[in-house]
Design an enzyme around this catalytic site. Sequence first.
Site, PDB file in Angstrom:
ATOM      1  N   MET A  17      31.071  17.358  60.196  1.00 50.12           N
ATOM      2  CA  MET A  17      30.324  16.052  60.161  1.00 50.12           C
ATOM      3  C   MET A  17      31.017  15.031  59.359  1.00 50.12           C
ATOM      4  O   MET A  17      31.080  13.841  59.659  1.00 50.12           O
ATOM      5  CB  MET A  17      28.879  16.352  59.503  1.00 50.12           C
ATOM      6  CG  MET A  17      27.863  16.999  60.395  1.00 50.12           C
ATOM      7  SD  MET A  17      27.419  16.058  61.940  1.00 50.12           S
ATOM      8  CE  MET A  17      26.493  14.941  61.279  1.00 50.12           C
ATOM      9  N   GLY A  18      31.434  15.409  58.172  1.00 50.10           N
ATOM     10  CA  GLY A  18      32.358  14.603  57.088  1.00 50.10           C
ATOM     11  C   GLY A  18      33.416  13.945  57.882  1.00 50.10           C
ATOM     12  O   GLY A  18      33.695  12.595  57.804  1.00 50.10           O
ATOM     13  N   ALA A  85      23.550  21.078  51.570  1.00 54.13           N
ATOM     14  CA  ALA A  85      22.369  20.673  50.538  1.00 54.13           C
ATOM     15  C   ALA A  85      22.180  21.875  49.469  1.00 54.13           C
ATOM     16  O   ALA A  85      22.562  22.717  49.486  1.00 54.13           O
ATOM     17  CB  ALA A  85      21.170  20.765  51.647  1.00 54.13           C
ATOM     18  N   SER A 137      21.426  12.436  62.195  1.00 59.50           N
ATOM     19  CA  SER A 137      21.228  13.554  63.254  1.00 59.50           C
ATOM     20  C   SER A 137      22.024  13.034  64.487  1.00 59.50           C
ATOM     21  O   SER A 137      22.366  11.850  64.585  1.00 59.50           O
ATOM     22  CB  SER A 137      19.953  13.477  63.824  1.00 59.50           C
ATOM     23  OG  SER A 137      19.582  14.203  64.642  1.00 59.50           O
ATOM     24  N   GLY A 138      22.634  14.082  65.092  1.00 60.66           N
ATOM     25  CA  GLY A 138      23.636  13.788  66.140  1.00 60.66           C
ATOM     26  C   GLY A 138      24.514  14.816  66.295  1.00 60.66           C
ATOM     27  O   GLY A 138      25.445  14.966  67.271  1.00 60.66           O
ATOM     28  N   LYS A 192      13.955  12.935  58.182  1.00 64.63           N
ATOM     29  CA  LYS A 192      14.787  13.900  58.795  1.00 64.63           C
ATOM     30  C   LYS A 192      14.140  15.306  59.199  1.00 64.63           C
ATOM     31  O   LYS A 192      14.650  15.882  60.118  1.00 64.63           O
ATOM     32  CB  LYS A 192      16.264  13.636  58.225  1.00 64.63           C
ATOM     33  CG  LYS A 192      17.283  14.651  58.651  1.00 64.63           C
ATOM     34  CD  LYS A 192      17.613  14.338  60.044  1.00 64.63           C
ATOM     35  CE  LYS A 192      18.908  15.062  60.392  1.00 64.63           C
ATOM     36  NZ  LYS A 192      18.714  16.507  60.169  1.00 64.63           N
ATOM     37  N   HIS A 195      11.851  15.446  61.953  1.00 62.87           N
ATOM     38  CA  HIS A 195      12.735  15.230  63.204  1.00 62.87           C
ATOM     39  C   HIS A 195      13.233  16.802  63.600  1.00 62.87           C
ATOM     40  O   HIS A 195      13.321  17.088  64.664  1.00 62.87           O
ATOM     41  CB  HIS A 195      14.045  14.149  63.086  1.00 62.87           C
ATOM     42  CG  HIS A 195      15.110  14.504  63.959  1.00 62.87           C
ATOM     43  ND1 HIS A 195      16.120  15.538  63.752  1.00 62.87           N
ATOM     44  CD2 HIS A 195      15.413  13.554  64.767  1.00 62.87           C
ATOM     45  CE1 HIS A 195      16.847  15.391  64.728  1.00 62.87           C
ATOM     46  NE2 HIS A 195      16.709  14.085  65.537  1.00 62.87           N
ATOM     47  N   ASN A 196      13.840  17.256  62.516  1.00 62.52           N
ATOM     48  CA  ASN A 196      14.374  18.746  62.974  1.00 62.52           C
ATOM     49  C   ASN A 196      13.429  19.580  63.240  1.00 62.52           C
ATOM     50  O   ASN A 196      13.302  20.500  64.000  1.00 62.52           O
ATOM     51  CB  ASN A 196      14.902  19.170  61.652  1.00 62.52           C
ATOM     52  CG  ASN A 196      16.413  18.490  61.354  1.00 62.52           C
ATOM     53  OD1 ASN A 196      16.761  17.584  61.863  1.00 62.52           O
ATOM     54  ND2 ASN A 196      17.216  19.363  60.543  1.00 62.52           N
ATOM     55  N   GLU A 199      12.790  18.930  66.754  1.00 63.86           N
ATOM     56  CA  GLU A 199      13.768  19.635  67.663  1.00 63.86           C
ATOM     57  C   GLU A 199      13.573  21.134  67.581  1.00 63.86           C
ATOM     58  O   GLU A 199      13.794  21.577  68.660  1.00 63.86           O
ATOM     59  CB  GLU A 199      15.133  19.310  66.539  1.00 63.86           C
ATOM     60  CG  GLU A 199      16.456  19.872  67.103  1.00 63.86           C
ATOM     61  CD  GLU A 199      17.351  19.821  66.366  1.00 63.86           C
ATOM     62  OE1 GLU A 199      18.181  20.639  65.923  1.00 63.86           O
ATOM     63  OE2 GLU A 199      17.755  18.684  65.705  1.00 63.86           O
TER      64      GLU A 199
END
Length: 491
Positions: A17-18, A85, A137-138, A192, A195-196, A199
Amino acid sequence: MENQKKSDIGLIGLAVMGENLALNMANNGWQVSVYNRTVPGIEEGVVERFMDGRAKGKSIEGYTDMASFVQSIAQPRKIMMMVRAGKAVDELMEQLFPLLSPGDIMIDGGNSNYEDTNRRVALAEEKGFLFVGSGVSGGEEGALNGASIMPGGSKEAWESVQPVLQSISAKAEDGSPCCQWVGPQGAGHFVKMIHNGIEYGDMQLISEAYWVMKHLGGMTNEEMADVFEGWNKGRLNSYLIEITAQILRHREADGSYLIDHILDAAGQKGTGKWSVINAMELGMPLGLIATAVFERSLSAQKDMRGLASTAFPQSDVKQVADRETLLSNVYAALYASKLVSYAQGFSVLQTASDKFDWNLDMASIARMWRGGCIIRSAFLNDIAKAYEGSEKPKHLLLAPYFTAEMNELLNGWKQLVALALTEGLPVPAFSSALNYFYSLTSTDLSANMIQAQRDYFGAHTFERKDKERGEFFHENWTGRGGNTKSGTYNV
């Protein structure tokens, strides 16, 4: 380095991601400084590999020294942390604090628990800094080409981070960025988290639709892929439906379908579980998502399921002759259950907003999820419209559009669940959603018996139908008890 232009933003953490977010920033015209911690024998040479590889020739500068990294960023500094996290975020903040200047901004783009973000916002502000907890997210594709980004925390930081975050976010069909300010404290990470959870629910529902078509419909992978592709052109249009069709068609080198070789033991990283835990703490039902979480746990017990299947052998599932009706009913069950999942999720968001005084904008959240994120789907536009109306619905399914949809879907939905269960085919999320819908739409429930039992053994009291709400009574059920009663409260 000294004579070079200061960077617009810094990014720490060059995992999948980074590094993709850093490239996204550079591709959108920002000068970016990147840093990755060095752990001897584990994470060595990460920055060098990135700079010599995908970052080569781009407006990205790499650093292996944190002090030099921080100094390379223009003030007020914006530093995005893309690390695991938990403890890693706290450790990183402690390392950054002595190097920062008043007003500098830290952005946590990981899947942090919102309560941790609450604490970090307060800690950073106490020291004169600003802190943004942002859901992203994505996945890999979204990080590189445009993600759904949900920032919250120190509101004073929004003016500074808005241009960068909105530039790297996905854009909805109307061109609006899928990134808006969510609210104070850990609001961004809470959104988020939900959202998860949604999902998790979506993925379980789609897997059940696939399983029913495969076993009750006797359909091939190609036939099922055709169905999902067709659904993706209508009201079920969504990223997860789209990739399900692609997964079903994917073949290995020998021509066999990869999906048929994948072990049925699902993993999870914890955000779905957090959604359920926090919903329970808020006293809100999130049954479909809880079912999805528990089904992943049950799927992981592959050996136990094998043992149980020998103790309770089942007859073969009978395939239905009328495939057209079956597919219509699977569609109804999938669509209706998805609506229930989103309705439950938005109810939890509204309750959290009220309890924590976050003033969440439900329409804005729905719009942010229209592009980039894993749960992006066509009907998020309809959800946004429902919450933009002059009269906000007390429950999403009570918005006129969704009430009409549910009435249209109900008959096929319940027929599908009844048939699957009769044939011994598990459809836990479909049935959980249907039971929730029946309970939600029932004026009377069996909870009167629960209250009677609670009062019988624990003097927990009850309300009466023939009295005003809020007045509580205790009955001496056995004739041997006294008049002492327990206090009334809800956890």
